[in-house]
Write a protein that holds these residues in place. Sequence first.
Motif, short mmCIF file in Angstrom:
data_model
loop_
_atom_site.label_atom_id
_atom_site.label_comp_id
_atom_site.label_asym_id
_atom_site.label_seq_id
_atom_site.Cartn_x
_atom_site.Cartn_y
_atom_site.Cartn_z
N ARG A 3 1.02 -1.23 0.13
CA ARG A 3 0.02 -0.08 0.17
C ARG A 3 0.74 1.30 -0.04
O ARG A 3 1.83 1.28 0.81
CB ARG A 3 -0.72 0.24 1.21
CG ARG A 3 -2.05 -0.91 1.22
CD ARG A 3 -2.88 -0.87 2.42
NE ARG A 3 -2.22 -1.35 3.71
CZ ARG A 3 -2.53 -0.95 4.85
NH1 ARG A 3 -3.56 -0.32 5.15
NH2 ARG A 3 -1.89 -1.70 6.00
N LYS A 84 -11.76 2.23 16.79
CA LYS A 84 -12.37 1.67 15.65
C LYS A 84 -13.86 1.82 15.68
O LYS A 84 -14.60 2.01 14.41
CB LYS A 84 -12.08 0.26 15.91
CG LYS A 84 -12.75 -1.04 15.00
CD LYS A 84 -11.86 -0.83 13.62
CE LYS A 84 -12.51 -1.64 12.63
NZ LYS A 84 -12.12 -1.58 11.47
N TYR A 90 -7.05 3.38 11.59
CA TYR A 90 -5.62 3.50 11.83
C TYR A 90 -5.45 3.97 13.34
O TYR A 90 -6.12 4.77 13.68
CB TYR A 90 -4.77 4.50 10.99
CG TYR A 90 -4.54 3.93 9.32
CD1 TYR A 90 -3.47 3.25 9.27
CD2 TYR A 90 -5.58 4.22 8.48
CE1 TYR A 90 -3.38 2.74 7.98
CE2 TYR A 90 -5.23 3.55 7.18
CZ TYR A 90 -4.21 3.00 7.11
OH TYR A 90 -4.18 2.55 5.73
N LEU A 117 -4.03 -4.07 16.74
CA LEU A 117 -4.58 -5.07 15.70
C LEU A 117 -5.56 -5.94 16.24
O LEU A 117 -6.49 -6.10 15.52
CB LEU A 117 -3.10 -6.11 15.70
CG LEU A 117 -1.97 -5.24 15.35
CD1 LEU A 117 -0.78 -6.40 15.02
CD2 LEU A 117 -1.89 -4.64 14.04
N ASP A 122 -5.25 -0.62 11.72
CA ASP A 122 -4.02 -0.94 11.51
C ASP A 122 -2.94 -0.18 12.29
O ASP A 122 -3.34 1.08 12.58
CB ASP A 122 -3.70 -0.35 9.87
CG ASP A 122 -4.34 -1.47 8.85
OD1 ASP A 122 -4.92 -2.23 9.43
OD2 ASP A 122 -4.58 -0.80 7.71
N GLN A 158 -1.52 -11.39 11.21
CA GLN A 158 -1.75 -9.94 11.34
C GLN A 158 -0.93 -8.96 10.43
O GLN A 158 -1.22 -7.51 10.76
CB GLN A 158 -1.67 -9.52 12.89
CG GLN A 158 -2.52 -10.31 13.73
CD GLN A 158 -2.70 -10.08 15.11
OE1 GLN A 158 -1.36 -10.14 15.70
NE2 GLN A 158 -3.62 -9.76 15.85
N TRP A 159 0.12 -9.43 9.85
CA TRP A 159 0.93 -8.54 9.38
C TRP A 159 0.46 -7.45 8.25
O TRP A 159 1.00 -6.39 8.30
CB TRP A 159 2.28 -9.23 8.66
CG TRP A 159 3.17 -9.84 9.71
CD1 TRP A 159 3.22 -11.31 9.91
CD2 TRP A 159 4.16 -9.28 10.64
NE1 TRP A 159 4.13 -11.38 10.83
CE2 TRP A 159 4.59 -10.26 11.28
CE3 TRP A 159 4.68 -7.84 10.65
CZ2 TRP A 159 5.79 -10.25 12.21
CZ3 TRP A 159 5.53 -7.74 11.72
CH2 TRP A 159 6.21 -8.91 12.43
N GLN A 160 -0.56 -7.79 7.66
CA GLN A 160 -1.31 -6.84 6.72
C GLN A 160 -1.81 -5.69 7.49
O GLN A 160 -2.12 -4.64 6.78
CB GLN A 160 -2.25 -7.59 5.93
CG GLN A 160 -3.74 -7.73 6.29
CD GLN A 160 -3.62 -9.23 7.34
OE1 GLN A 160 -2.37 -9.82 7.48
NE2 GLN A 160 -4.48 -9.40 7.89
N GLN A 161 -1.95 -5.56 8.72
CA GLN A 161 -2.26 -4.53 9.45
C GLN A 161 -1.05 -3.59 10.08
O GLN A 161 -1.43 -2.91 10.89
CB GLN A 161 -3.07 -5.06 10.86
CG GLN A 161 -4.50 -5.75 10.29
CD GLN A 161 -5.08 -6.23 11.74
OE1 GLN A 161 -5.36 -7.47 11.97
NE2 GLN A 161 -5.52 -5.32 12.57
N VAL A 162 -0.01 -4.04 9.60
CA VAL A 162 1.34 -3.36 10.29
C VAL A 162 1.76 -2.45 9.18
O VAL A 162 2.01 -2.73 7.92
CB VAL A 162 2.28 -4.27 10.86
CG1 VAL A 162 3.67 -3.83 11.25
CG2 VAL A 162 1.75 -5.21 12.03
N VAL A 163 2.13 -1.20 9.53
CA VAL A 163 2.68 -0.28 8.79
C VAL A 163 3.86 0.37 9.82
O VAL A 163 3.57 0.37 10.96
CB VAL A 163 1.88 0.91 8.65
CG1 VAL A 163 2.65 2.03 7.73
CG2 VAL A 163 0.70 0.29 7.52
#
Length: 252
Positions: A3, A84, A90, A117, A122, A158-163
């Motif tokens: 992203r 949320k 985020y 998470l 995110d 859960q990594w797709q929620q990490v930036v």
Amino acid sequence: MRRKIVAGNWKMNGSKDLVNSLVGQIRSELASLDNGVEAVIIPPALFVGDVVRQADGQIAVGVQNIACWDSGAYTGEISAGMAKDSGCGYSLVGHSERRQLFGETDEQVSVKVVKALASGLDAVICVGETLDEREAGKAEDVVSGQVRKAVSEVGAGQWQQVVIAYEPVWAIGTGKTATAEDAQAMHAAIRAVLKSLGAPADEISLLYGGSVKADNAAALFAQPDIDGGLIGGASLNAEDFVSICRAMPGRS
Ligand SMILES: O=C(CO)COP(=O)(O)O
């Protein structure tokens, strides 16, 4: 495909008037942008509801901080679940101002990442070295250590929620920016740390923050491991913020 994100951290700035004038303008100017950038506005928590309404689903919204707890007798705190529930997608976690001014520790940052998470937010995990640490040649060690601790409890799914946002402390609000090359080198180091931890590192977005402006964003965003920016001061002006969003190269 990672992203591409440009997030505006308003810090403790703004007002209802600013929300009303800024968010609609940003929304309408970004409507015609087709470079795939995801814009995020991170206002003071009291304005989240107003920003969510004005953003009308076109701009994502975040909070600047969340609590280490889900609910209870923690006067003044806001939980990830509440953020949320209020329309946030985020949360920043571990911004250097939280670490330096409010004594937030790596352990607390790790707990907050877990809370974000678990609540479906995110987490934009902020890391960065001080000037003393950079001058002592310790920048990469410090940042790697912060990353390792912050993500130590992230689950496999859960990594797709990490930036991760790399914000050298000496570049925040000072007008000094890391050179695009130095920023790229640190981003590559962060990605290597993530890889060594078994994370899908090539899918995790890494943002640069610290005096990003309309005139330096393009050089930063052109770097292979820089997937966007975390913008402070320049996010309080619609034209500047939109120009930074426009500086993102299109998907090839
Ligand atoms: O701390 C920052 C964003 O979180 C960066 O702030 P500035 O862009 O004002 O330097």
